[in-house]
Structures are given as C-alpha cells and as structure tokens.
Design an enzyme around this catalytic site. Structure first.
Site, PDB file in Angstrom:
ATOM      1  N   LYS A  82       0.232 -10.065   4.041  1.00  0.00           N
ATOM      2  CA  LYS A  82      -0.272  -8.722   4.366  1.00  0.00           C
ATOM      3  C   LYS A  82      -0.784  -8.733   5.808  1.00  0.00           C
ATOM      4  CE  LYS A  82      -3.544  -5.315   2.398  1.00  0.00           C
ATOM      5  NZ  LYS A  82      -4.436  -5.039   1.258  1.00  0.00           N
ATOM      6  N   SER A 157      -3.506  -0.976  -1.523  1.00  0.00           N
ATOM      7  CA  SER A 157      -3.059  -0.978  -0.146  1.00  0.00           C
ATOM      8  C   SER A 157      -2.044  -2.074   0.193  1.00  0.00           C
ATOM      9  CB  SER A 157      -4.267  -1.129   0.786  1.00  0.00           C
ATOM     10  OG  SER A 157      -4.900  -2.377   0.565  1.00  0.00           O
ATOM     11  N   SER A 181      -6.238  -3.304  -4.748  1.00  0.00           N
ATOM     12  CA  SER A 181      -5.080  -3.308  -3.836  1.00  0.00           C
ATOM     13  C   SER A 181      -4.051  -4.408  -4.061  1.00  0.00           C
ATOM     14  CB  SER A 181      -5.563  -3.382  -2.394  1.00  0.00           C
ATOM     15  OG  SER A 181      -5.928  -2.104  -1.971  1.00  0.00           O
TER      16      SER A 181
HETATM   17  N1  GLN Z   1      -7.721   2.057  -3.153  1.00  0.00           N
HETATM   18  C1  GLN Z   1      -9.015   1.490  -2.915  1.00  0.00           C
HETATM   19  C2  GLN Z   1      -9.581   2.010  -1.616  1.00  0.00           C
HETATM   20  O1  GLN Z   1      -8.900   2.737  -0.952  1.00  0.00           O
HETATM   21  C3  GLN Z   1      -8.943  -0.001  -2.920  1.00  0.00           C
HETATM   22  C4  GLN Z   1      -8.329  -0.553  -1.699  1.00  0.00           C
HETATM   23  C5  GLN Z   1      -8.293  -2.038  -1.670  1.00  0.00           C
HETATM   24  O2  GLN Z   1      -8.423  -2.703  -2.686  1.00  0.00           O
HETATM   25  N2  GLN Z   1      -8.138  -2.565  -0.488  1.00  0.00           N
HETATM   26  O3  GLN Z   1     -10.673   1.681  -1.254  1.00  0.00           O
END
Ligand code: GLN
Length: 495
Positions: A82, A157, A181
């Site tokens: 990532k 994400s 994510s």
């Molecule tokens: N969707 C969640 C957020 O936007 C979690 C994102 C993540 O785990 N990085 O905060």
C-alpha cells in the site's frame, strides 16, 4: 506467460526448488502481467522493476548456492505494498497530491521484513488518500476497479492491495487497517485479509493515520500464505514502541481441527439494520457449516458496540489531525510558493495539497480537540472505547473467536454512496475491533445470491490470540475452498 503471480507461495517455491523457473522469470512475468491486467484495474500507482529484479537475483543466487531456505520463507513471491508504506527509492504518495513527489529515503519495517524473507517487490498500491475512506474513490490518482466487476469499488482504503491479489497480479500484498481498511476491501474483492491485533506488526515507516488504531496486515488468496506472511511480519521492533514480542508460528494453527472450537455469535451484529439479506444469509450459512464441522456456537453480547462508529469518528479524526500537522509545506510535500508570509503559504499549501475528505477530517479533529469542546466529545469517546474493550474481554471469556459479517453489503457501484455519513457505515462491523485492539480478518465464503459478488466472513479474536483466527479461517477454507482469482482475470479470461 507463466502467470506466476496467480500461484501461491508453496507452488512458486516448489517450482523454484525443482528449477522449473527462476525468481528472475517470476519477476519478469509478474511485471508483464501487471502491465496487462492493471490497465483495467488500476491497483498500482508505481512499479519498481529495479528493486524487483535485485530481490529476484538474490533469491536465484541462494538457489544456485543450493539453499532456497536461506533466501527466506517468502522467497520468489511477487508482493506489493500500500502506498502509505515507505520503500526506499519509491514514491510514497498516500494517494495524495500532498506527497506526489515524495521519494522514500528509508524502508518501513513491515516492508523490510517481507523483502528480507525473499519477497519480490513489484510496486506500490492505490488507496484512499491518507487511508481516509472505504472505496478507494478518494485517491488523488484515480480509482481502482473491483476485478469481479469493473463498475464497482474494490473497497477501501486498501483497495489497491485487495484488487491486486484478486486479479492475480500479486501472491501477497500488504495493507493497513485503522477502522476496517484491510477487512472491508478483502470482503469486497473475495480474498483473505488479516488485521492483526494492535501491536503484532510494527508501524514504523507506515504513514500514520490514527496511531492508536493503525495496524498492518496481509492480503493473500489462501490462509497458509496469510499465516506465512504473519510469521514474517510479527514481532518486536525497537523503532515502534507499541510493537510486541510475538513469536507465534501461525502456520501451526492451520491443521488444528475446528472441532470443539467455541465460536461467538453476536446478536447486535446479526440483527443490525443495514445488514443486507444476501450477506446475512452467507454468514448464517458459514456458521451452520462450522457447527456441522464440530464447532460450538455460543451467543455472546457486545452491549456497547453500537457506539463504536461514533467513538471512532471522534478519536480517529483527532489522531489524524495531529498526525497530518507535519505536512506543513516546509519539511514535506506540496508547497504553494509565491506567498510572502508563512501563514499564507501554510494555508495555500494545505488547501491545495489535501483532498476533500482529508480536509474534512483535519477540520473535524481540529474542532474536537479545541478547548471547551475536548471534554464534550474526545473524553466520552475514550470512555466508550474502554466500555467496548471490556465488552470484548467479557465475550472472549466464553469463546475462542467471534464470527460476524466483514461488511454489511457487497461491493457497491462507483458513485453509489456519495454522502460521507453513509460511507462511514461501511465499517460498522470492523471499527469496534480497532477500538478494542483485537485481531480480525475477512475470509471469503462465496458469492452473494443477489449480486454474485464476493462476501467475507469476519473472524474476530482476543488480543494476541491471532492464531485462533487462522484456525477458524482454515476450517472455512476447507469448506469453501481457496479464494478464486476474479473470473475475468483468471487463466483463459479477458486478460
Ligand atoms: N473507512 C474508515 C475511515 O475512513 C477506515 C479507514 C481505514 O481503516 N484506514 O476512517
């Protein structure tokens, strides 16, 4: 093409050992495959052929010296990371204009550990900007498509990490999970996706979002590869004081029978409004099959879990606001020049460098931490965090793991969810696990009856009992088989 990136760790290593192919050929083939498949998926933000070939040559040298084992447990495996993980010499953009030109001067511990075990780094993967989001639509460099249906999101994400594995472009990728994510994109793309207990994997060199919530973990197509990845990743790192001395061999849990395992079922999760009927039916089916295989299902309660999303959207923006303060246009990142005063430069650079969701989180965190407001929101959110942690501790006195949906729905179509509050609900099943610090993973259990899209079952474990999820996941894999490559990208498919 050999399509090596479609193979698992064991098959690649068997081929290398038998000298059917070299690691260099694996690297060449995997990069060629990325060039073809990624034209449709857009999981990669950058490839790094030089680093890939250097890693492959190290593996081939070990084989020539007669010792593949010396090259590491992941020797010759195509991997990618990532884009919030530093890998020296590559860009680490966090999918943000803010870091568009930032080149890593060092390598994150998690990345180093995978490469030290012989992994061949193909490149860096798309994500929601600074990991804010659940669909990868927030990337400043274009969206990633779900390999199962190019008109749908891969989740987020870590959407690029999940999609790269689902499309057979990598054997293994890494993502990060602050509120879901890893697990939600894992569920949307039908791959094995693990968020270890907070502290199992070092966060050093991973661009911080919510420092008390962030954790790194792998995406793979089978459970054994996930266990191998955890073996490589886990353990104390002096560069991250929250990392713990974990020395578990996670592969040992693979062959443990599920017979006698106590699996928790949470009413609050199964009866939640917003859970679609096709996901609910698949989770119920998985629970029934595990019971048939000898597991004992036990109903457990998590009375405060409904408050998890509210607590998260106080705690996470506060931490993000603090962490993102370093992007001041002086030391790092985008600088809007031509201002004579520092205040003007800060304002223009941060407004121009950050996208909409990042700015929303920064403003929210800034407000929530301001004097007078702090005690009204941040303090109670931390109290809720303690209550949720205690709920899990109590539940885990009765069970070895909990099984729940990883997400309330299957992958949705691009643009289908446009308001942030609805998007935040995507993580209704994952956020409480970050809040409490437990381990959780998403395990593919087939396709939803209405959409034909992958569904993931989430396995949640007590803190530092991550081997329990490997045991339950292996049982599910015996029932449902290993995760398939998305049909359009499988051998003989469009690619
Ligand atoms: N969707 C969640 C957020 O936007 C979690 C994102 C993540 O785990 N990085 O905060």
């Amino acid at each position: 093409m050999g399509n090596f990136a479609m193979m698992d760790v064991a098959s690649i290593q068997a081929g290398l050992r038998a000298k059917e192919f070299t690691a260099r050929e694996v690297a060449e083939d995997a990069l060629a495959r990325v060039a073809v498949a990624d034209a449709q998926v857009h999981a990669f933000l950058e490839t790094c052929p030089d680093l890939a070939f250097a890693a492959a040559d190290r593996v081939d040298a070990a084989i020539a010296a007669g010792d593949l084992a010396k090259a590491g447990t992941l020797a010759g495996i195509p991997v990618a990371f990532k884009d919030n993980m530093n890998l020296v010499g590559t860009h680490t953009t966090c999918a943000s204009h803010m870091l568009e030109n930032y080149v890593s001067p060092y390598t994150a511990t998690c990345v180093k550990r995978i490469i030290d075990q012989g992994g061949i780094p193909l490149g860096k993967l798309n994500m929601d900007e600074f990991a804010f989001g659940s669909s990868t639509e927030n990337s400043a460099f274009g969206r990633t498509c779900n390999p199962w249906d190019l008109g749908r999101v891969p989740g987020g994400s870590s959407g690029g990490s999940a999609a790269a594995v689902a499309a057979g472009m990598c054997t293994m990728t890494l993502g990060s999970d602050t509120g879901g994510s890893i697990r939600q994109p894992g569920s949307f793309c039908g791959v094995v996706a693990v968020k270890p207990t907070y502290g199992v994997v070092s966060r050093y060199g991973v661009v911080a979002f919510g420092s008390s919530l962030d954790q790194v973990g792998p995406f793979t197509r089978n459970v054994r590869d996930a266990a191998l990845s955890l073996n490589a990743l886990a353990g104390r790192d002096v560069l991250d004081c929250t990392s713990q001395d974990v020395t578990t061999d996670f592969t040992a849990a693979l062959d443990q029978d599920v017979k006698g395992m106590r699996i928790g079922v949470v009413r609050e999760f199964m009866d939640a409004a917003g859970l679609t009927s096709e996901v609910k039916a698949k989770i119920q089916e998985a629970l029934d099959k595990l019971e048939e295989a000898g597991a004992e299902l036990v109903e457990v309660a998590l009375p405060n879990v409904h408050a998890a999303i509210s607590a998260y959207y106080v705690i996470a923006p506060c931490e993000a606001f603090s962490n993102l303060a370093r992007f001041d246009s002086v030391r790092y990142g985008f600088c809007d020049e031509g201002h004579h005063d520092l205040g003007g430069q800060y304002e223009a650079s941060r407004s121009g460098g950050f996208g909409v969701e990042a700015r929303r989180r920064i403003m929210l965190g800034s407000y929530l931490l301001s004097s007078g407001v702090y005690t009204k929101y941040y303090y109670p959110a931390q109290q809720v965090r303690t209550l949720i942690t205690q709920d899990y501790q109590k539940a885990f006195e009765q069970v070895d793991c909990i099984i729940a949906p990883a997400a309330p729905n299957v992958a949705f179509k691009f643009g289908e969810i446009s308001d942030p509050a609805t998007m935040y609900l995507s993580d209704m099943y994952t956020i409480s696990i970050n809040i409490a610090g437990n381990g959780g993973m998403s395990m593919p259990i087939g396709l939803g009856a209405d959409s034909g899209m992958p569904v993931g079952a989430q396995i949640i474990t007590p803190a530092f009992k991550d081997e329990n999820m490997i045991r339950a996941a292996a049982a599910l894999e015996r029932i449902y088989g290993t995760a398939p490559i998305a049909p359009a990208f499988a051998e003989g498919g469009a690619c």
